[in-house]
Design a protein around this motif. Structure first.
Motif, PDB file in Angstrom:
ATOM      1  N   GLN A   1      -5.800   4.824  -5.970  1.00 41.52           N
ATOM      2  CA  GLN A   1      -4.843   5.160  -4.954  1.00 41.52           C
ATOM      3  C   GLN A   1      -4.860   6.657  -4.678  1.00 41.52           C
ATOM      4  OE1 GLN A   1      -0.864   4.181  -6.113  1.00 41.52           O
ATOM      5  NE2 GLN A   1      -1.086   5.031  -8.168  1.00 41.52           N
TER       6      GLN A   1
ATOM      7  N   ILE B   1      -9.978   7.530   1.517  1.00 46.80           N
ATOM      8  CA  ILE B   1      -9.182   7.904   2.684  1.00 46.80           C
ATOM      9  C   ILE B   1     -10.013   7.763   3.950  1.00 46.80           C
ATOM     10  CG2 ILE B   1      -7.949   9.768   3.833  1.00 46.80           C
ATOM     11  CD1 ILE B   1      -7.222  10.854   1.101  1.00 46.80           C
TER      12      ILE B   1
ATOM     13  N   SER C   1      -2.209  12.348  14.129  1.00 46.33           N
ATOM     14  CA  SER C   1      -3.127  11.745  13.177  1.00 46.33           C
ATOM     15  C   SER C   1      -4.529  12.266  13.418  1.00 46.33           C
ATOM     16  CB  SER C   1      -3.111  10.214  13.269  1.00 46.33           C
ATOM     17  OG  SER C   1      -3.577   9.775  14.528  1.00 46.33           O
TER      18      SER C   1
ATOM     19  N   SER D   1      -8.634  11.120  12.187  1.00 44.42           N
ATOM     20  CA  SER D   1      -9.511  10.211  11.465  1.00 44.42           C
ATOM     21  C   SER D   1     -10.620  10.986  10.775  1.00 44.42           C
ATOM     22  CB  SER D   1     -10.113   9.177  12.417  1.00 44.42           C
ATOM     23  OG  SER D   1     -11.079   9.774  13.264  1.00 44.42           O
TER      24      SER D   1
ATOM     25  N   HIS E   1       0.804  10.940   5.588  1.00 44.17           N
ATOM     26  CA  HIS E   1       0.380   9.557   5.446  1.00 44.17           C
ATOM     27  C   HIS E   1      -1.138   9.480   5.366  1.00 44.17           C
ATOM     28  CE1 HIS E   1      -0.872   5.606   7.195  1.00 44.17           C
ATOM     29  NE2 HIS E   1       0.046   5.172   6.337  1.00 44.17           N
ATOM     30  N   ALA E   2      -1.626   8.603   4.506  1.00 45.25           N
ATOM     31  CA  ALA E   2      -3.054   8.370   4.379  1.00 45.25           C
ATOM     32  C   ALA E   2      -3.383   6.910   4.665  1.00 45.25           C
ATOM     33  CB  ALA E   2      -3.552   8.741   2.985  1.00 45.25           C
ATOM     34  N   ASP E   3      -4.341   6.687   5.553  1.00 48.04           N
ATOM     35  CA  ASP E   3      -4.957   5.379   5.731  1.00 48.04           C
ATOM     36  C   ASP E   3      -6.137   5.297   4.782  1.00 48.04           C
ATOM     37  OD1 ASP E   3      -4.341   5.613   9.214  1.00 48.04           O
ATOM     38  OD2 ASP E   3      -3.424   4.152   7.853  1.00 48.04           O
TER      39      ASP E   3
ATOM     40  N   PRO F   1      -7.436  -2.832   2.581  1.00 46.69           N
ATOM     41  CA  PRO F   1      -6.800  -1.630   3.123  1.00 46.69           C
ATOM     42  C   PRO F   1      -5.459  -1.365   2.451  1.00 46.69           C
ATOM     43  CG  PRO F   1      -6.429  -3.459   4.603  1.00 46.69           C
ATOM     44  CD  PRO F   1      -7.312  -3.982   3.493  1.00 46.69           C
ATOM     45  N   TYR F   2      -5.102  -0.120   2.397  1.00 46.32           N
ATOM     46  CA  TYR F   2      -3.794   0.260   1.900  1.00 46.32           C
ATOM     47  C   TYR F   2      -3.424   1.613   2.498  1.00 46.32           C
ATOM     48  CZ  TYR F   2      -6.094   3.427  -1.458  1.00 46.32           C
ATOM     49  OH  TYR F   2      -6.837   4.428  -2.049  1.00 46.32           O
ATOM     50  N   ASP F   3      -2.175   1.993   2.337  1.00 40.19           N
ATOM     51  CA  ASP F   3      -1.756   3.308   2.782  1.00 40.19           C
ATOM     52  C   ASP F   3      -0.843   3.941   1.744  1.00 40.19           C
ATOM     53  OD1 ASP F   3       0.541   1.801   3.199  1.00 40.19           O
ATOM     54  OD2 ASP F   3       0.673   2.223   5.341  1.00 40.19           O
ATOM     55  N   ASP F   4      -0.736   5.244   1.833  1.00 39.66           N
ATOM     56  CA  ASP F   4       0.084   6.008   0.900  1.00 39.66           C
ATOM     57  C   ASP F   4       0.895   7.038   1.671  1.00 39.66           C
ATOM     58  OD1 ASP F   4      -2.540   5.422  -1.106  1.00 39.66           O
ATOM     59  OD2 ASP F   4      -0.557   5.298  -2.048  1.00 39.66           O
ATOM     60  N   TRP F   5       2.062   7.337   1.147  1.00 39.36           N
ATOM     61  CA  TRP F   5       2.986   8.283   1.760  1.00 39.36           C
ATOM     62  C   TRP F   5       3.329   9.410   0.805  1.00 39.36           C
ATOM     63  CZ3 TRP F   5       4.496   7.708   6.793  1.00 39.36           C
ATOM     64  CH2 TRP F   5       4.295   6.458   7.374  1.00 39.36           C
TER      65      TRP F   5
END
Length: 127
Positions: free
Chosen positions: A1, A31, A50, A52, A96-98, A113-117
């Motif tokens: 993560q 990421i 954002s 990419s 935020h991370a994709d 997929p996941y995301d983090d804050w």
């Protein structure tokens, strides 16, 4: 993560500037994109800007021409330069991370997929 840490928030007067920083750590290679969101009391969390991994940048209409998102890959850091701040910009700003990773399930590689804050940093703009 991925772990994210924002900094740079504070109290400023309308028309002044701030630069927010977000340092990423952990599974940096997972990421796919980074972004800044903000949330005012009683309101939903909305996208501000954002970027990419391919360099595509998006801004919300309310900040176009005033805010700029950039990154320094060597420092694993994303920045949000905020100019001409307005009282309506007052909010908690979140990094935020994709992200995502692949894993084998039988003969197939499945993408997760996941995301983090980040924890958020307060920006307050006075009149």
């Amino acid at each position: 993560q991925v772990q994210l840490m924002e900094s740079g928030g504070g109290l400023v007067q309308a028309g002044e500037s701030l630069r927010l920083s977000c340092v990423a750590s952990g599974s940096i290679s997972e990421i796919e994109g980074m972004g800044w969101y903000r949330q005012a009391p009683g309101e939903q969390r909305d996208l501000v800007a954002s970027i990419s991994n391919g360099g595509m940048i998006n801004y919300s209409d309310s900040v176009k021409g005033r805010f700029s998102i950039s990154e320094d890959n060597a420092k694993n850091t994303v920045y949000l330069q905020m100019n001409s701040l307005k009282p309506e910009d007052t909010a908690v700003y979140y990094c935020h991370a994709d992200a995502g990773y692949g894993d084998w399930i039988g003969s197939e590689k499945v993408y997760y997929p996941y995301d983090d804050w980040g924890q958020g940093t307060q920006v307050t703009v006075s009149s």
